[in-house]
Design a protein around this motif. Structure first.
Motif, PDB file in Angstrom:
ATOM      1  N   MET A   1     -20.505 -19.822 -26.518  1.00 50.12           N
ATOM      2  CA  MET A   1     -19.446 -19.208 -25.749  1.00 50.12           C
ATOM      3  C   MET A   1     -18.153 -19.944 -26.055  1.00 50.12           C
ATOM      4  O   MET A   1     -18.115 -21.163 -26.028  1.00 50.12           O
ATOM      5  CB  MET A   1     -19.801 -19.319 -24.263  1.00 50.12           C
ATOM      6  N   GLN A   2     -17.124 -19.218 -26.340  1.00 47.95           N
ATOM      7  CA  GLN A   2     -15.828 -19.843 -26.535  1.00 47.95           C
ATOM      8  C   GLN A   2     -15.304 -20.341 -25.200  1.00 47.95           C
ATOM      9  O   GLN A   2     -15.610 -19.779 -24.159  1.00 47.95           O
ATOM     10  CB  GLN A   2     -14.832 -18.853 -27.118  1.00 47.95           C
TER      11      GLN A   2
ATOM     12  N   TYR B   1     -27.263 -14.727 -41.389  1.00 42.90           N
ATOM     13  CA  TYR B   1     -26.381 -15.307 -40.386  1.00 42.90           C
ATOM     14  C   TYR B   1     -25.583 -14.238 -39.650  1.00 42.90           C
ATOM     15  O   TYR B   1     -24.501 -14.502 -39.140  1.00 42.90           O
ATOM     16  CB  TYR B   1     -25.477 -16.369 -41.029  1.00 42.90           C
TER      17      TYR B   1
ATOM     18  N   ILE C   1     -29.504 -16.173 -33.029  1.00 39.95           N
ATOM     19  CA  ILE C   1     -28.798 -17.435 -32.782  1.00 39.95           C
ATOM     20  C   ILE C   1     -27.870 -17.801 -33.929  1.00 39.95           C
ATOM     21  O   ILE C   1     -26.859 -18.469 -33.728  1.00 39.95           O
ATOM     22  CB  ILE C   1     -29.807 -18.567 -32.507  1.00 39.95           C
ATOM     23  N   ARG C   2     -28.172 -17.335 -35.116  1.00 38.67           N
ATOM     24  CA  ARG C   2     -27.328 -17.667 -36.270  1.00 38.67           C
ATOM     25  C   ARG C   2     -25.992 -16.931 -36.243  1.00 38.67           C
ATOM     26  O   ARG C   2     -25.126 -17.192 -37.060  1.00 38.67           O
ATOM     27  CB  ARG C   2     -28.089 -17.388 -37.562  1.00 38.67           C
TER      28      ARG C   2
ATOM     29  N   SER D   1     -24.135 -17.060 -33.454  1.00 37.61           N
ATOM     30  CA  SER D   1     -23.349 -17.786 -32.451  1.00 37.61           C
ATOM     31  C   SER D   1     -22.044 -18.291 -33.051  1.00 37.61           C
ATOM     32  O   SER D   1     -21.964 -18.586 -34.245  1.00 37.61           O
ATOM     33  CB  SER D   1     -24.140 -18.985 -31.930  1.00 37.61           C
ATOM     34  N   ILE D   2     -21.055 -18.419 -32.206  1.00 39.81           N
ATOM     35  CA  ILE D   2     -19.725 -18.860 -32.641  1.00 39.81           C
ATOM     36  C   ILE D   2     -19.818 -20.178 -33.397  1.00 39.81           C
ATOM     37  O   ILE D   2     -20.382 -21.150 -32.903  1.00 39.81           O
ATOM     38  CB  ILE D   2     -18.781 -19.000 -31.435  1.00 39.81           C
TER      39      ILE D   2
ATOM     40  N   VAL E   1     -21.571 -20.926 -36.054  1.00 43.34           N
ATOM     41  CA  VAL E   1     -22.773 -21.124 -36.875  1.00 43.34           C
ATOM     42  C   VAL E   1     -22.604 -20.522 -38.273  1.00 43.34           C
ATOM     43  O   VAL E   1     -22.863 -21.196 -39.268  1.00 43.34           O
ATOM     44  CB  VAL E   1     -24.038 -20.604 -36.175  1.00 43.34           C
TER      45      VAL E   1
END
Length: 65
Positions: A1-2, A43, A47-48, A50-51, A53
């Motif tokens: 999360m940003q 990617y 999960i890959r 995610s911000i 990654v």
């Protein structure tokens, strides 16, 4: 999360006390991504995605780390 300035609760921003003792609070990204890093993984999913990654994976691929 940003994390956005002014939205500390909504984005679950860590407190100043939680940052203490952490070498770089910008929450060990290289080490975390290395744990799930597979050079030819997708990617764009899970999960890959995610911000940070995909960007870190690109860095690891370029540096061959």
């Amino acid at each position: 999360m940003q994390v956005y300035k002014g939205l500390e609760i909504v984005t679950n921003k860590i407190t100043h006390a939680e940052k203490q003792g952490v070498r770089n609070y910008l929450l060990g990204l290289v080490d975390e991504v290395r744990q799930i890093f597979i050079p030819d993984a997708d990617y764009t999913k899970g999960i890959r995605l995610s911000i940070g990654v995909p960007e870190m994976a690109k860095y690891l691929i370029e540096k061959k780390i």
